[in-house]
Design an enzyme around this catalytic site. Structure first.
Site, PDB file in Angstrom:
ATOM      1  N   ASP A  33       0.803  -1.219   0.000  1.00 61.00           N
ATOM      2  CA  ASP A  33       0.000   0.000   0.000  1.00 61.00           C
ATOM      3  C   ASP A  33       0.839   1.274   0.000  1.00 61.00           C
ATOM      4  OD1 ASP A  33      -2.293  -1.570   0.141  1.00 61.00           O
ATOM      5  OD2 ASP A  33      -2.205  -1.654   2.327  1.00 61.00           O
ATOM      6  N   HIS A  34       2.099   1.149   0.299  1.00 66.50           N
ATOM      7  CA  HIS A  34       2.943   2.347   0.498  1.00 66.50           C
ATOM      8  C   HIS A  34       4.199   2.232  -0.356  1.00 66.50           C
ATOM      9  CE1 HIS A  34       4.044   5.824   2.997  1.00 66.50           C
ATOM     10  NE2 HIS A  34       5.286   5.399   2.856  1.00 66.50           N
ATOM     11  N   PHE A  35       4.218   2.529  -1.480  1.00 69.55           N
ATOM     12  CA  PHE A  35       3.252   3.088  -2.426  1.00 69.55           C
ATOM     13  C   PHE A  35       2.973   2.044  -3.497  1.00 69.55           C
ATOM     14  CE2 PHE A  35       5.533   6.761  -0.721  1.00 69.55           C
ATOM     15  CZ  PHE A  35       4.486   7.550  -0.300  1.00 69.55           C
ATOM     16  N   VAL A  40       7.740   1.042  -0.730  1.00 74.40           N
ATOM     17  CA  VAL A  40       8.675   1.775   0.127  1.00 74.40           C
ATOM     18  C   VAL A  40       8.310   1.550   1.592  1.00 74.40           C
ATOM     19  CG1 VAL A  40       9.476   4.095   0.757  1.00 74.40           C
ATOM     20  CG2 VAL A  40       9.045   3.543  -1.631  1.00 74.40           C
TER      21      VAL A  40
END
Length: 180
Positions: A33-35, A40
């Site tokens: 989800d990140h990103f 990351v």
């Protein structure tokens, strides 16, 4: 559920210094989800890994008699990002321990380069006060997180035994290269 952001300790000097490793993999859901498309490690989770390393270092110095809670991040600087497939090395040094808390200097390295640099302040809570605020469960020093420290202690004892063995002997006292 409590998330653990340390895979193992690679060095631990009681009340002074700790070095821990965190391997980043796509098996960790937060990286999806990140990103999206560019996994990351969130900076907040790097700080949490540094805080867990420092919290164990501070708590162990006091025999885990009190709960140690993150009180403040006095300073945090980031110099890049860590992605899936990377290995972070956390290095934490105690700057000072007092009855009411402790301050540590915490650094995260990626491929030998400084990735993050922080000063973290911890508060000591006696068990009576901590139980009033948080309840009796020790959320700071969970069995899972302390297991990471126990593994480091066992590895250190093994290294010490190997180092103290006579030249030409394995750490078990058996001659090297000879079969019984």
């Amino acid at each position: 559920m409590r998330w653990i952001w340390i895979d193992k300790f690679v060095e631990f000097r009681s009340g002074e210094f700790a070095r821990a490793v965190k391997n980043l993999t796509l098996a960790e859901e937060h990286l999806h989800d990140h990103f999206p498309g560019y996994p990351v490690m969130p900076a907040s989770l790097i700080i949490e890994g540094l805080a867990q390393t420092g919290g164990i270092l501070v708590g162990e110095a006091g025999g885990f008699a009190e709960k140690v809670v993150l009180a403040k991040i006095s300073r945090a600087e980031f110099h890049g990002v860590a992605c899936a497939g990377d290995q972070l090395l956390y290095e934490v040094s105690v700057k000072g321990i007092r009855p009411d808390g402790a301050i540590v200097d915490a650094k995260a390295f990626l491929n030998g380069e400084l990735l993050a640099d922080a000063e973290i302040v911890f508060a000591h809570l006696d068990n009576t006060r901590a139980n009033q605020i948080f309840g009796p469960k020790n959320f700071v020093f969970t069995q899972q997180l302390l297991g990471v420290l126990d593994l480091a202690r066992a590895q250190e004892k093994s290294r010490e035994a190997d180092a103290s063995a006579e030249p030409g002997e394995a750490g078990n006292g058996q001659p090297v290269g000879k079969q019984p």
